[in-house]
Scaffold this motif. Structure first.
Motif, PDB file in Angstrom:
ATOM      1  N   THR A 159       0.842  -1.191   0.000  1.00  0.00           N
ATOM      2  CA  THR A 159       0.000   0.000   0.000  1.00  0.00           C
ATOM      3  C   THR A 159       0.879   1.243   0.000  1.00  0.00           C
ATOM      4  OG1 THR A 159      -0.077   0.185   2.414  1.00  0.00           O
ATOM      5  CG2 THR A 159      -1.728  -1.245   1.364  1.00  0.00           C
ATOM      6  N   ALA A 160       0.294   2.355  -0.402  1.00  0.00           N
ATOM      7  CA  ALA A 160       1.049   3.612  -0.411  1.00  0.00           C
ATOM      8  C   ALA A 160       1.496   3.979   0.996  1.00  0.00           C
ATOM      9  CB  ALA A 160       0.190   4.725  -1.016  1.00  0.00           C
ATOM     10  N   ALA A 161       0.642   3.718   1.988  1.00  0.00           N
ATOM     11  CA  ALA A 161       0.988   4.061   3.367  1.00  0.00           C
ATOM     12  C   ALA A 161       2.183   3.265   3.861  1.00  0.00           C
ATOM     13  CB  ALA A 161      -0.220   3.813   4.276  1.00  0.00           C
ATOM     14  N   VAL A 167      10.364   4.031   0.792  1.00  0.00           N
ATOM     15  CA  VAL A 167      10.981   4.642  -0.386  1.00  0.00           C
ATOM     16  C   VAL A 167      11.725   5.910   0.008  1.00  0.00           C
ATOM     17  CG1 VAL A 167      10.484   5.782  -2.585  1.00  0.00           C
ATOM     18  CG2 VAL A 167       9.335   3.637  -2.012  1.00  0.00           C
ATOM     19  N   GLU A 168      11.128   6.698   0.884  1.00  0.00           N
ATOM     20  CA  GLU A 168      11.780   7.930   1.339  1.00  0.00           C
ATOM     21  C   GLU A 168      13.078   7.622   2.088  1.00  0.00           C
ATOM     22  OE1 GLU A 168      10.824  11.890   4.107  1.00  0.00           O
ATOM     23  OE2 GLU A 168       9.256  10.403   3.690  1.00  0.00           O
ATOM     24  N   ALA A 169      13.048   6.575   2.929  1.00  0.00           N
ATOM     25  CA  ALA A 169      14.245   6.210   3.696  1.00  0.00           C
ATOM     26  C   ALA A 169      15.348   5.676   2.794  1.00  0.00           C
ATOM     27  CB  ALA A 169      13.882   5.176   4.752  1.00  0.00           C
ATOM     28  N   LEU A 209       2.913   0.722  -6.880  1.00  0.00           N
ATOM     29  CA  LEU A 209       4.345   0.706  -7.174  1.00  0.00           C
ATOM     30  C   LEU A 209       4.690   1.749  -8.231  1.00  0.00           C
ATOM     31  CD1 LEU A 209       5.144  -3.138  -7.306  1.00  0.00           C
ATOM     32  CD2 LEU A 209       5.402  -1.581  -5.378  1.00  0.00           C
ATOM     33  N   SER A 210       3.898   1.800  -9.296  1.00  0.00           N
ATOM     34  CA  SER A 210       4.166   2.751 -10.374  1.00  0.00           C
ATOM     35  C   SER A 210       4.086   4.189  -9.881  1.00  0.00           C
ATOM     36  CB  SER A 210       3.160   2.527 -11.510  1.00  0.00           C
ATOM     37  OG  SER A 210       3.351   3.451 -12.553  1.00  0.00           O
ATOM     38  N   ASP A 211       3.078   4.490  -9.071  1.00  0.00           N
ATOM     39  CA  ASP A 211       2.905   5.854  -8.566  1.00  0.00           C
ATOM     40  C   ASP A 211       4.088   6.297  -7.708  1.00  0.00           C
ATOM     41  OD1 ASP A 211       0.476   6.006  -9.830  1.00  0.00           O
ATOM     42  OD2 ASP A 211      -0.729   5.681  -8.026  1.00  0.00           O
ATOM     43  N   ALA A 216       8.410  -3.281 -10.480  1.00  0.00           N
ATOM     44  CA  ALA A 216       7.769  -4.559 -10.152  1.00  0.00           C
ATOM     45  C   ALA A 216       8.576  -5.700 -10.761  1.00  0.00           C
ATOM     46  CB  ALA A 216       6.339  -4.601 -10.678  1.00  0.00           C
ATOM     47  N   LYS A 217       8.845  -6.708  -9.969  1.00  0.00           N
ATOM     48  CA  LYS A 217       9.540  -7.916 -10.428  1.00  0.00           C
ATOM     49  C   LYS A 217       8.537  -9.052 -10.318  1.00  0.00           C
ATOM     50  CE  LYS A 217      13.599 -10.762  -9.163  1.00  0.00           C
ATOM     51  NZ  LYS A 217      14.486 -10.522 -10.325  1.00  0.00           N
TER      52      LYS A 217
END
Length: 372
Positions: A159-161, A167-169, A209-211, A216-217
């Motif tokens: 999920t985005a949350a 991703v930021e870390a 994932l795209s956003d 994606a694997k």
């Protein structure tokens, strides 16, 4: 093709659900809790080269952490509960220590820019890897100079949350998340493989994932339990086309191996399932090649790393086929693959007929349960 979106009648849905429940019960009954907890050190570390969807080749370090295992261990072929601390629970400090030790580079270590960090389950499932441990790992990886990090998870946890802080870390490190969708065919994926992935979950996860700029694997199985080799090739080709239509340019094909304490092994022991022939793997690769960038998971396919039964052919060609699959996975060149052998079985294209497959599955379960 029979796709994710194939409508299911009420009667057919009930019949499929009943078979799925039987397989789930069987799969869980075959799992064994590790009698003594393994030491907190990675159970596998290796170095190789890997080709990305654009054709570039990168040095890779692949690490499988000693974990508490998957929190949803229902898949009919998954062997990993045999090798991790299944039944002993997650160990946050153990994971932190393993990652810190593994990231400490040495003068003798091969160069790599891609780190594949697996935990025998779902990296983003908080029951398996606590959220603060996930973020600690991201920060540790970001400080190493690695350019790409690969982890795995079922799409329900993506999920985005959950992903945004990770991703930021990671900072400038490209994140790639492996999803074992296994098949585009609902019956194959949700019943024969018995994975907890629906079409809606999978496509939603790809959007997330795209956003976030995450790659994606996608993993696809070659010959899940209850399929024939001919059906397995059709399944792979159709599934690769489906994934490509969703905008994912690369797939990893996973030839099924048979490991103890799995439904696949249980079926083999009763004479009703065999790993795919190596020529089936070759045919699946050739059929999928023009639909996406394809690689094959070939680590030790000749079968000495675990107590398992691997895809095979005859002694005259087996080593050459595996070598060709490994070379193809790096180059993407079909000429790396062998073209024939006297042992090669005939394999004609066949459609996936859900009623036929479901009836066969029910019959095999009845026979094997009668023999147990």
């Amino acid at each position: 093709m029979t796709s994710y979106a194939t409508p299911v009648t009420t009667a057919a849905g009930a019949a499929e659900k009943a078979v799925r429940q039987r397989i789930t019960t069987l799969s869980r009954s075959l799992r064994q809790v590790t009698s003594v907890a393994h030491l907190q050190k990675p159970r596998f570390v290796d170095y190789d080269s890997i080709r990305d969807a654009a054709g570039a080749v990168h040095g890779r370090k692949k690490v499988i952490l000693m974990s508490g295992g998957c929190s949803i261990p229902t898949c009919t072929m998954c062997p990993f509960t045999n090798y991790n601390n299944h039944g002993h629970g997650a160990n946050a400090e153990g994971l932190r220590t393993q990652v810190a030790t593994m990231l400490a580079r040495t003068d003798t270590e091969p160069d790599y820019t891609t780190l594949a960090l697996y935990n025998d389950g779902n990296f983003f499932a908080p029951r398996e890897v606590l959220v603060d441990v996930q973020l600690d790992i991201a920060r540790q990886v970001a400080a190493t100079g690695v350019r790409r990090l690969v982890v795995e998870s079922l799409p329900g946890f993506l999920t985005a949350a959950t992903l945004s802080p990770f991703v930021e870390a990671l900072g400038d490190v490209q994140l790639e998340v492996g999803i074992g969708v296994q098949s585009a065919h609902r019956l194959v994926r949700e019943t024969l493989v018995n994975t907890r992935i629906t079409q809606r979950q999978f496509e939603s996860a790809l959007t997330v994932l795209s956003d976030l700029g995450v790659l994606a694997k996608i993993y696809l199985m070659i010959k899940p339990p209850f399929l024939t080799d001919a059906e397995a090739v059709t399944d792979v080709v159709d599934s690769t086309a489906y994934v490509a239509d969703l905008g994912v340019g690369q797939v990893t094909l996973c030839p099924t191996r048979l490991a103890p304490n799995t439904v696949a092994w249980w079926l083999h022991q009763h004479g009703h399932y065999a790993a795919p022939n190596l020529w089936t793997v070759v045919d699946a690769v050739r059929g999928a090649h023009d639909k996406a960038s394809v690689r094959v998971a070939c680590i030790n396919m000749r079968g000495s790393d675990f107590e398992s039964l691997y895809p095979d052919s005859c002694p005259a060609c087996a080593d050459d086929i595996v070598a060709g699959l490994v070379a193809y996975s790096i180059s993407g060149d079909l000429t790396e693959l062998p073209t024939g052998c006297g042992c090669r079985p005939p394999l004609e294209s066949v459609a996936l007929d859900e009623q036929t497959i479901l009836a066969r599955t029910r019959s095999i379960l009845d026979l094997c349960e009668g023999l147990a």
